[in-house]
Enzyme design. Structure first.
Site, PDB file in Angstrom:
ATOM      1  N   LYS A   1      -7.628   8.542  -6.503  1.00  0.00           N
ATOM      2  CA  LYS A   1      -8.279   9.301  -5.442  1.00  0.00           C
ATOM      3  C   LYS A   1      -7.482  10.504  -4.954  1.00  0.00           C
ATOM      4  O   LYS A   1      -8.012  11.324  -4.219  1.00  0.00           O
ATOM      5  CB  LYS A   1      -8.675   8.379  -4.294  1.00  0.00           C
ATOM      6  CG  LYS A   1      -7.551   7.692  -3.550  1.00  0.00           C
ATOM      7  CD  LYS A   1      -8.140   6.798  -2.453  1.00  0.00           C
ATOM      8  CE  LYS A   1      -7.117   6.437  -1.399  1.00  0.00           C
ATOM      9  NZ  LYS A   1      -5.962   5.704  -1.888  1.00  0.00           N
TER      10      LYS A   1
ATOM     11  N   SER B   1      -2.392   7.956 -10.723  1.00  0.00           N
ATOM     12  CA  SER B   1      -1.710   9.202 -10.348  1.00  0.00           C
ATOM     13  C   SER B   1      -0.227   8.985 -10.066  1.00  0.00           C
ATOM     14  O   SER B   1       0.535   9.934  -9.990  1.00  0.00           O
ATOM     15  CB  SER B   1      -2.394   9.852  -9.140  1.00  0.00           C
ATOM     16  OG  SER B   1      -2.426   8.946  -8.062  1.00  0.00           O
ATOM     17  N   ARG B   2       0.178   7.712  -9.897  1.00  0.00           N
ATOM     18  CA  ARG B   2       1.611   7.445  -9.624  1.00  0.00           C
ATOM     19  C   ARG B   2       1.919   5.989  -9.965  1.00  0.00           C
ATOM     20  O   ARG B   2       1.045   5.222 -10.338  1.00  0.00           O
ATOM     21  CB  ARG B   2       1.935   7.747  -8.150  1.00  0.00           C
ATOM     22  CG  ARG B   2       1.178   6.894  -7.158  1.00  0.00           C
ATOM     23  CD  ARG B   2       1.538   7.199  -5.706  1.00  0.00           C
ATOM     24  NE  ARG B   2       1.022   8.495  -5.267  1.00  0.00           N
ATOM     25  CZ  ARG B   2      -0.130   8.654  -4.616  1.00  0.00           C
ATOM     26  NH1 ARG B   2      -0.881   7.626  -4.318  1.00  0.00           N
ATOM     27  NH2 ARG B   2      -0.543   9.863  -4.276  1.00  0.00           N
ATOM     28  N   GLY B   3       3.201   5.654  -9.844  1.00  0.00           N
ATOM     29  CA  GLY B   3       3.604   4.245  -9.924  1.00  0.00           C
ATOM     30  C   GLY B   3       3.297   3.581 -11.254  1.00  0.00           C
ATOM     31  O   GLY B   3       3.438   4.174 -12.324  1.00  0.00           O
ATOM     32  N   ILE B   4       2.866   2.335 -11.159  1.00  0.00           N
ATOM     33  CA  ILE B   4       2.676   1.493 -12.343  1.00  0.00           C
ATOM     34  C   ILE B   4       1.546   2.033 -13.227  1.00  0.00           C
ATOM     35  O   ILE B   4       1.663   2.065 -14.454  1.00  0.00           O
ATOM     36  CB  ILE B   4       2.397   0.035 -11.900  1.00  0.00           C
ATOM     37  CG1 ILE B   4       3.673  -0.562 -11.256  1.00  0.00           C
ATOM     38  CG2 ILE B   4       1.954  -0.829 -13.080  1.00  0.00           C
ATOM     39  CD1 ILE B   4       3.436  -1.763 -10.366  1.00  0.00           C
ATOM     40  N   GLY B   5       0.458   2.477 -12.605  1.00  0.00           N
ATOM     41  CA  GLY B   5      -0.666   3.012 -13.385  1.00  0.00           C
ATOM     42  C   GLY B   5      -0.246   4.203 -14.235  1.00  0.00           C
ATOM     43  O   GLY B   5      -0.582   4.303 -15.418  1.00  0.00           O
TER      44      GLY B   5
ATOM     45  N   TYR C   1      -4.177 -10.290   2.071  1.00  0.00           N
ATOM     46  CA  TYR C   1      -3.661  -9.688   0.835  1.00  0.00           C
ATOM     47  C   TYR C   1      -3.701 -10.686  -0.314  1.00  0.00           C
ATOM     48  O   TYR C   1      -4.152 -10.355  -1.422  1.00  0.00           O
ATOM     49  CB  TYR C   1      -2.225  -9.195   1.050  1.00  0.00           C
ATOM     50  CG  TYR C   1      -1.572  -8.667  -0.218  1.00  0.00           C
ATOM     51  CD1 TYR C   1      -2.061  -7.510  -0.830  1.00  0.00           C
ATOM     52  CD2 TYR C   1      -0.488  -9.326  -0.802  1.00  0.00           C
ATOM     53  CE1 TYR C   1      -1.475  -7.027  -1.994  1.00  0.00           C
ATOM     54  CE2 TYR C   1       0.095  -8.836  -1.970  1.00  0.00           C
ATOM     55  CZ  TYR C   1      -0.394  -7.694  -2.562  1.00  0.00           C
ATOM     56  OH  TYR C   1       0.171  -7.216  -3.721  1.00  0.00           O
TER      57      TYR C   1
ATOM     58  N   GLY D   1      -5.946   4.183 -10.233  1.00  0.00           N
ATOM     59  CA  GLY D   1      -4.661   4.355  -9.544  1.00  0.00           C
ATOM     60  C   GLY D   1      -3.581   4.888 -10.462  1.00  0.00           C
ATOM     61  O   GLY D   1      -2.420   4.511 -10.361  1.00  0.00           O
TER      62      GLY D   1
END
Length: 378
Positions: free
Chosen positions: A43, A20-24, A169, A18
């Site tokens: 992905k 490609s954006r955000g925290i990762g 969740y 993950g």
């Protein structure tokens, strides 16, 4: 292998799901500044209609920051895609030193409102994806000089309030945390395995979708998690089995100014899920493994409004009070209506039913249902 130069992660290979954006991506960019190799296992190869970034745009940012990037299309629901990406990473960079399990799916819905495909998605991505990615990377991690697995998952707080509104969740995120409990013990002395979770809401595209416009003022930037992750990943592999809260760790490391992480410095921050007042410390483990909070459920379930105020009161800290300096009065109509207050000005702060102890700076009138939605990020 990671040569221990001043740039601590120079030459290290990080496999980040993950990313490609955000925290990762934020964790990737922090490591890239040291000259690390980053495998972007995510992905999004084609631009997403509403979310920013693809594995290729992330790769360009990582290279610009000074790292080497290997973008790989990986949906962690597909074991073969994980295996292929790990093989490609080992071929390209000679091994894997660090795995960050960041890919995550979220649906904050009750049991009857959660479609089966959403249940499957959360269980597949969060629990099974984390488990299989760890399993696939572990043989390579065991050969590294400073191997780490870091899961973006919370301390396991078994207070029923964290289950009742979004049971699927919660189960899926605690599944990731259970991977930390089990694997830290199973690979003790060989591979460090830890969990990291934010103290406050973090501003990402996912948060915008959950919270709507204006939510970002109550959030911190992804940088705080990137800095905390960097602290963890540069520690020796004997540092393992910990459930770390970003702010707590950074305070222990001597960080004093947290305004730099705020989207809107001075604005009250929204506490993140799974943390109530009792979790103010990093949960470093006791002699028999990691600590888990198990509180008996309160005898009488509180109404949603009372429960919300209990959480708000539990999340208060002198820091909040110092930075906010405001007193809020709520005139609520509907269930549990009447006058309620949040005092973020006096001493350690307080919240509850009735008029505030000092004159309110802001008075808001709304239905109790809207009040609960506002404070639960809906």
């Amino acid at each position: 292998t990671c040569p221990s130069t001043f740039r601590k992660l120079a030459g290290c290979t990080l496999f980040i799901t993950g990313a490609s954006r955000g925290i990762g991506k934020a964790i990737a960019l922090k490591a890239a500044k040291d000259g690390a190799n980053i495998v972007i296992a995510a992905k999004t190869a084609e631009p997403h209609p509403t979310l920013p970034g693809t594995i290729y745009t992330a790769a360009a940012e990582i290279e610009a920051a000074g790292g080497k990037a290997l973008p790989c299309v990986v949906n962690v629901r597909e074991e073969q895609q994980i295996i292929n990406a790990v093989e490609k990473a080992v071929k390209t960079f000679g091994g894997i030193d660090i795995l960050v399990n960041n890919a995550s799916a979220i649906s904050l819905t009750g049991t009857l409102e959660t479609e089966t495909k959403k249940v499957n998605l959360m269980m597949d991505v969060n629990v099974r994806g984390t488990y299989l990615t760890s399993k696939t990377c572990l043989p390579h991690l065991r050969k590294s000089r400073n191997p780490h697995i870091l899961n973006l998952s919370p301390p396991m707080n078994l207070n029923p309030m964290w289950f009742k509104n979004h049971c699927a969740y919660t189960i899926s995120k605690y599944g990731m945390s259970m991977c930390v409990l089990g694997m830290a013990e199973e690979f003790r002395g060989e591979v460090a395995v830890n969990a990291l979770w934010p103290k406050t809401a973090i501003h990402t595209a996912a948060m915008d979708m959950l919270g709507g416009s204006g939510i970002e003022k109550q959030c911190r930037k992804t940088d705080i998690l990137a800095d905390a992750a960097y602290c963890i990943l540069t520690k020796p592999k004997s540092f393992t089995g910990n459930f770390i809260i970003d702010e707590v760790l950074l305070r222990e490391e001597g960080v004093k100014d947290f305004d730099v992480y705020a989207i809107a410095p001075g604005h009250p921050l929204m506490p993140d899920f799974f943390l109530d007042g009792k979790l103010s410390g990093s949960q470093h483990e006791g002699p028999d493994g990691a600590t888990v909070n198990t509180e008996p459920a309160p005898a009488k379930p509180l109404s949603p409004v009372a429960e919300t105020f209990r959480v708000i009161e539990g999340a208060m800290s002198e820091e909040y009070v110092r930075s906010t300096q405001g007193v809020f009065q709520f005139e609520l109509s509907g269930d549990d209506g009447g006058t309620w207050y949040i005092d973020l000005k006096t001493k350690g702060g307080s919240a509850g039913f009735g008029k505030p102890p000092v004159t309110a700076d802001v008075v808001m009138s709304m239905s109790s249902a809207d009040f609960v939605k506002m404070f639960t990020g809906e």
